[in-house]
Design a protein around this motif. Structure first.
Motif, PDB file in Angstrom:
ATOM      1  N   SER A 287       0.851  -1.194   0.000  1.00 26.69           N
ATOM      2  CA  SER A 287       0.000   0.000   0.000  1.00 26.69           C
ATOM      3  C   SER A 287       0.885   1.242   0.000  1.00 26.69           C
ATOM      4  O   SER A 287       2.087   1.174   0.269  1.00 26.69           O
ATOM      5  CB  SER A 287      -0.924  -0.003   1.212  1.00 26.69           C
ATOM      6  OG  SER A 287      -0.159   0.102   2.398  1.00 26.69           O
ATOM      7  N   ASP A 288       0.293   2.390  -0.305  1.00 27.08           N
ATOM      8  CA  ASP A 288       1.066   3.636  -0.416  1.00 27.08           C
ATOM      9  C   ASP A 288       1.837   3.949   0.860  1.00 27.08           C
ATOM     10  O   ASP A 288       3.008   4.318   0.812  1.00 27.08           O
ATOM     11  CB  ASP A 288       0.143   4.810  -0.769  1.00 27.08           C
ATOM     12  CG  ASP A 288      -0.381   4.740  -2.186  1.00 27.08           C
ATOM     13  OD1 ASP A 288       0.182   3.968  -2.993  1.00 27.08           O
ATOM     14  OD2 ASP A 288      -1.349   5.463  -2.489  1.00 27.08           O
ATOM     15  N   TRP A 289       1.188   3.817   2.026  1.00 28.66           N
ATOM     16  CA  TRP A 289       1.876   4.148   3.276  1.00 28.66           C
ATOM     17  C   TRP A 289       3.005   3.165   3.563  1.00 28.66           C
ATOM     18  O   TRP A 289       4.037   3.546   4.104  1.00 28.66           O
ATOM     19  CB  TRP A 289       0.895   4.253   4.452  1.00 28.66           C
ATOM     20  CG  TRP A 289       0.258   2.964   4.870  1.00 28.66           C
ATOM     21  CD1 TRP A 289      -0.920   2.436   4.431  1.00 28.66           C
ATOM     22  CD2 TRP A 289       0.777   2.038   5.838  1.00 28.66           C
ATOM     23  NE1 TRP A 289      -1.162   1.228   5.043  1.00 28.66           N
ATOM     24  CE2 TRP A 289      -0.144   0.965   5.918  1.00 28.66           C
ATOM     25  CE3 TRP A 289       1.919   2.002   6.630  1.00 28.66           C
ATOM     26  CZ2 TRP A 289       0.050  -0.128   6.765  1.00 28.66           C
ATOM     27  CZ3 TRP A 289       2.104   0.913   7.473  1.00 28.66           C
ATOM     28  CH2 TRP A 289       1.174  -0.136   7.540  1.00 28.66           C
ATOM     29  N   GLN A 290       2.822   1.905   3.184  1.00 28.15           N
ATOM     30  CA  GLN A 290       3.881   0.924   3.391  1.00 28.15           C
ATOM     31  C   GLN A 290       5.059   1.188   2.450  1.00 28.15           C
ATOM     32  O   GLN A 290       6.211   1.018   2.843  1.00 28.15           O
ATOM     33  CB  GLN A 290       3.345  -0.490   3.172  1.00 28.15           C
ATOM     34  CG  GLN A 290       2.407  -0.954   4.269  1.00 28.15           C
ATOM     35  CD  GLN A 290       1.768  -2.292   3.937  1.00 28.15           C
ATOM     36  OE1 GLN A 290       1.262  -2.490   2.825  1.00 28.15           O
ATOM     37  NE2 GLN A 290       1.801  -3.209   4.892  1.00 28.15           N
ATOM     38  N   GLN A 291       4.761   1.628   1.228  1.00 36.16           N
ATOM     39  CA  GLN A 291       5.833   1.969   0.295  1.00 36.16           C
ATOM     40  C   GLN A 291       6.626   3.164   0.821  1.00 36.16           C
ATOM     41  O   GLN A 291       7.852   3.187   0.724  1.00 36.16           O
ATOM     42  CB  GLN A 291       5.259   2.291  -1.086  1.00 36.16           C
ATOM     43  CG  GLN A 291       4.744   1.068  -1.822  1.00 36.16           C
ATOM     44  CD  GLN A 291       4.277   1.392  -3.215  1.00 36.16           C
ATOM     45  OE1 GLN A 291       4.883   2.206  -3.906  1.00 36.16           O
ATOM     46  NE2 GLN A 291       3.193   0.755  -3.644  1.00 36.16           N
ATOM     47  N   GLU A 292       5.929   4.141   1.378  1.00 41.59           N
ATOM     48  CA  GLU A 292       6.607   5.308   1.942  1.00 41.59           C
ATOM     49  C   GLU A 292       7.507   4.897   3.109  1.00 41.59           C
ATOM     50  O   GLU A 292       8.654   5.341   3.210  1.00 41.59           O
ATOM     51  CB  GLU A 292       5.583   6.352   2.392  1.00 41.59           C
ATOM     52  CG  GLU A 292       6.200   7.637   2.873  1.00 41.59           C
ATOM     53  CD  GLU A 292       7.026   8.350   1.810  1.00 41.59           C
ATOM     54  OE1 GLU A 292       8.034   8.985   2.185  1.00 41.59           O
ATOM     55  OE2 GLU A 292       6.700   8.274   0.610  1.00 41.59           O
TER      56      GLU A 292
END
Length: 103
Positions: A53-58
């Protein structure tokens, strides 16, 4: 190069630490980052992470930056490593006036 860091930000980040996290300060930018041990381990692998997910990628990107540019980061102590009594004792011993040390 001098950076400015808000002490309140450091304290807040240290207070929200959990057992599997590590807090670092970027000595170039002054940014404070919290990274899990799991993210740091994953950052050492070259496996793709675009499925996250986007937050995990960040979070992974931050961990990768810490791993790849470790010399730019200093790890902050955990809340368990801070000993208030020892801090006060060290301060007292740093005072040159012996009479004031005893107060």
């Amino acid at each position: 190069m001098n950076i400015q860091v808000n002490l309140k930000d450091i304290i807040e980040n240290m207070e929200i630490q959990f057992d599997e996290s590590r807090t670092f300060i970027n000595i170039i930018t002054g940014e404070i980052v919290v990274v899990t041990s799991e993210e740091l381990r994953a950052a050492e692998d070259d496996e793709p992470f675009d499925h996250l997910s986007d937050w995990q990628q960040e979070d992974r990107k931050i961990a990768i930056d810490v791993v790849e540019n470790f010399e730019d980061y200093k790890e902050l102590p955990t809340k368990y490593e801070i000993n208030e009594y020892k801090i006060m004792e060290d301060f007292c011993l740093s005072v040159s006036n012996e009479r004031k040390q005893e107060i």
